[in-house]
Write an enzyme that holds these catalytic residues in place. Structure first.
Site, mmCIF file in Angstrom:
data_model
loop_
_atom_site.group_PDB
_atom_site.id
_atom_site.type_symbol
_atom_site.label_atom_id
_atom_site.label_comp_id
_atom_site.label_asym_id
_atom_site.label_seq_id
_atom_site.Cartn_x
_atom_site.Cartn_y
_atom_site.Cartn_z
ATOM 1 N N SER A 12 0.852 -1.191 0.000
ATOM 2 C CA SER A 12 0.000 0.000 0.000
ATOM 3 C C SER A 12 0.885 1.237 0.000
ATOM 4 O O SER A 12 2.115 1.145 0.028
ATOM 5 C CB SER A 12 -0.918 0.016 1.238
ATOM 6 O OG SER A 12 -0.147 0.091 2.426
ATOM 7 N N GLY A 13 0.264 2.401 -0.022
ATOM 8 C CA GLY A 13 0.972 3.657 0.147
ATOM 9 C C GLY A 13 2.060 3.906 -0.875
ATOM 10 O O GLY A 13 1.902 3.642 -2.070
ATOM 11 N N ILE A 14 3.194 4.406 -0.397
ATOM 12 C CA ILE A 14 4.305 4.774 -1.268
ATOM 13 C C ILE A 14 4.865 3.556 -1.998
ATOM 14 O O ILE A 14 5.225 3.636 -3.174
ATOM 15 C CB ILE A 14 5.399 5.487 -0.457
ATOM 16 C CG1 ILE A 14 4.895 6.860 0.021
ATOM 17 C CG2 ILE A 14 6.682 5.641 -1.278
ATOM 18 C CD1 ILE A 14 5.814 7.538 1.024
ATOM 19 N N ASP A 56 8.873 -10.633 5.892
ATOM 20 C CA ASP A 56 9.154 -9.700 6.987
ATOM 21 C C ASP A 56 10.630 -9.337 6.889
ATOM 22 O O ASP A 56 11.501 -10.176 7.130
ATOM 23 C CB ASP A 56 8.843 -10.365 8.323
ATOM 24 C CG ASP A 56 9.165 -9.488 9.529
ATOM 25 O OD1 ASP A 56 9.771 -8.415 9.355
ATOM 26 O OD2 ASP A 56 8.821 -9.901 10.651
ATOM 27 N N VAL A 57 10.932 -8.084 6.534
ATOM 28 C CA VAL A 57 12.322 -7.715 6.284
ATOM 29 C C VAL A 57 13.194 -7.783 7.533
ATOM 30 O O VAL A 57 14.425 -7.831 7.430
ATOM 31 C CB VAL A 57 12.436 -6.315 5.644
ATOM 32 C CG1 VAL A 57 11.712 -6.277 4.308
ATOM 33 C CG2 VAL A 57 11.908 -5.230 6.580
ATOM 34 N N TYR A 144 11.257 6.648 15.816
ATOM 35 C CA TYR A 144 11.052 6.688 14.366
ATOM 36 C C TYR A 144 12.022 7.680 13.729
ATOM 37 O O TYR A 144 12.689 7.368 12.733
ATOM 38 C CB TYR A 144 9.615 7.079 14.069
ATOM 39 C CG TYR A 144 9.321 7.261 12.600
ATOM 40 C CD1 TYR A 144 9.108 6.158 11.779
ATOM 41 C CD2 TYR A 144 9.238 8.533 12.037
ATOM 42 C CE1 TYR A 144 8.831 6.309 10.425
ATOM 43 C CE2 TYR A 144 8.961 8.694 10.687
ATOM 44 C CZ TYR A 144 8.755 7.591 9.886
ATOM 45 O OH TYR A 144 8.490 7.757 8.546
ATOM 46 N N LYS A 148 15.078 6.938 10.928
ATOM 47 C CA LYS A 148 15.146 7.574 9.615
ATOM 48 C C LYS A 148 16.444 8.367 9.451
ATOM 49 O O LYS A 148 16.974 8.485 8.337
ATOM 50 C CB LYS A 148 13.925 8.468 9.401
ATOM 51 C CG LYS A 148 12.618 7.684 9.298
ATOM 52 C CD LYS A 148 12.645 6.680 8.142
ATOM 53 C CE LYS A 148 11.334 5.959 7.958
ATOM 54 N NZ LYS A 148 11.306 5.063 6.798
ATOM 55 N N THR A 178 -1.110 8.924 3.042
ATOM 56 C CA THR A 178 -1.131 7.470 2.899
ATOM 57 C C THR A 178 -1.979 6.889 4.030
ATOM 58 O O THR A 178 -2.342 7.606 4.973
ATOM 59 C CB THR A 178 0.294 6.890 2.964
ATOM 60 O OG1 THR A 178 0.848 7.193 4.262
ATOM 61 C CG2 THR A 178 1.187 7.489 1.879
#
Length: 235
Positions: A12-14, A56-57, A144, A148, A178
Site C-alpha cells: 500500500s501507500g508509497i 518480513d524484512v 522513528y 530515519k 497514505t
C-alpha cells in the site's frame, strides 16, 4: 535489458505507488509486504508485470531464503512508525522494535540484493527515509526519527561503498497522504491544521514520492549519495 525492481513494504501507500510507476515504465516489479491480502490486491491490479511474496524484512532467515532472481533495482520502503511514546517512557524494547524493521531490515535486504542482483546499466537503490530523520520526528516519535536519520547515514555510506556499480540515494518525504495518516490524523480538523504548516498548503501524495523514486532508479545516472526531500517545503 528489462529491469526488475524489488520493492519492500509494497502492499500500500508509497510502496504500491512506486510499483505502479516502475511497471508503467515497462519494468518488472517484485512486491514484498507482511500483508498477504494487500499483496493479493496489488497483484490483481498490476497483473503479470508483478510478482509478490510475504516477507518480513526484519527476519534474517526470511530475507535470506527469498527469491531475488533477476532483481536489478531495489526500493527499501518497508518501515513502521510505532506507537507514540513520550521521551520519558522510551525504552530499549521500543527502540529496538523500530530499528529492527526500519534499519536492520534495510540492511538485510540490501545485503541480499547486492549478492544476488543481476548486472544492469542503471542499477540503483532508493532508500525511504523521512524529514523526521532531520527534525527528530514529532512529539512521541523519537525512535522513528532516529531510525530515519540512521537511514540517511547508511545511504551515504552505501553510495560510497557500492560505487560505481550501484547508485544509492534516499528520499525524505514529509507528510504524505497514505493510510498511515488515518491512524494519526484522527481529529476532524487534523488534516487542515497539518496543511497550515506546509508551505505548499497540502499533504503530498504517494504518487509524487513514487515519481521521484522512479527518477532516481532510472533517470539520474550521475546522482548518488543524495537525500532528496519530498516535503512541500516543510522542514
Amino acid at each position: 535489458m528489462t529491469a526488475t525492481v524489488l520493492i519492500t513494504g509494497a502492499g500500500s501507500g508509497i510502496g504500491l505507488a512506486t510499483a505502479r510507476a516502475v511497471v508503467a515504465r515497462g519494468a518488472q516489479a517484485i512486491l514484498w509486504d507482511v500483508s498477504r491480502p494487500a499483496l493479493n490486491a496489488a497483484r490483481a491490479e498490476l497483473g503479470e508485470a508483478a510478482r509478490t511474496a510475504v516477507v518480513d524484512v526484519s527476519d534474517a532467515g526470511a530475507v535470506a531464503s527469498a527469491d531475488l532472481a533477476g532483481v536489478t533495482h531495489l526500493v527499501n520502503n518497508a518501515g513502521i512508525l510505532g506507537q507514540k511514546v513520550a521521551w520519558t517512557g522510551l525504552d530499549a524494547e521500543h527502540l529496538k522494535a523500530i530499528f529492527d524493521v526500519n534499519v536492520i531490515g534495510l540492511m538485510l535486504v540490501t545485503q541480499a540484493f547486492a549478492q544476488a542482483r543481476m548486472a544492469h546499466p542503471t542499477a540503483a537503490i532508493v532508500n525511504m527515509s523521512s524529514i523526521a530523520g532531520e527534525n527528530g520526528g514529532g512529539p512521541g516519535f523519537a525512535a522513528y526519527g532516529a531510525s530515519k536519520g540512521a537511514i540517511m547515514a547508511l545511504t551515504r555510506a552505501m553510495a560510497r561503498d557500492f560505487a560505481p556499480d550501484i547508485r544509492v540515494n534516499a528520499l525524505a518525504p514529509g507528510i504524505i497522504d497514505t493510510p498511515i495518516q488515518d491512524t494519526i490524523l484522527t481529529a476532524p480538523d487534523a488534516r487542515d491544521r497539518v496543511a497550515e504548516g506546509i508551505p505548499m498548503a497540502r499533504m503530498g501524495t504517494a504518487d509524487e514520492v513514487a515519481r521521484a523514486a522512479d527518477w532516481l532508479l532510472f533517470d539520474a545516472p550521475y546522482v548518488t549519495g543524495e537525500i532528496i526531500r519530498i516535503a512541500g517545503g516543510r522542514r
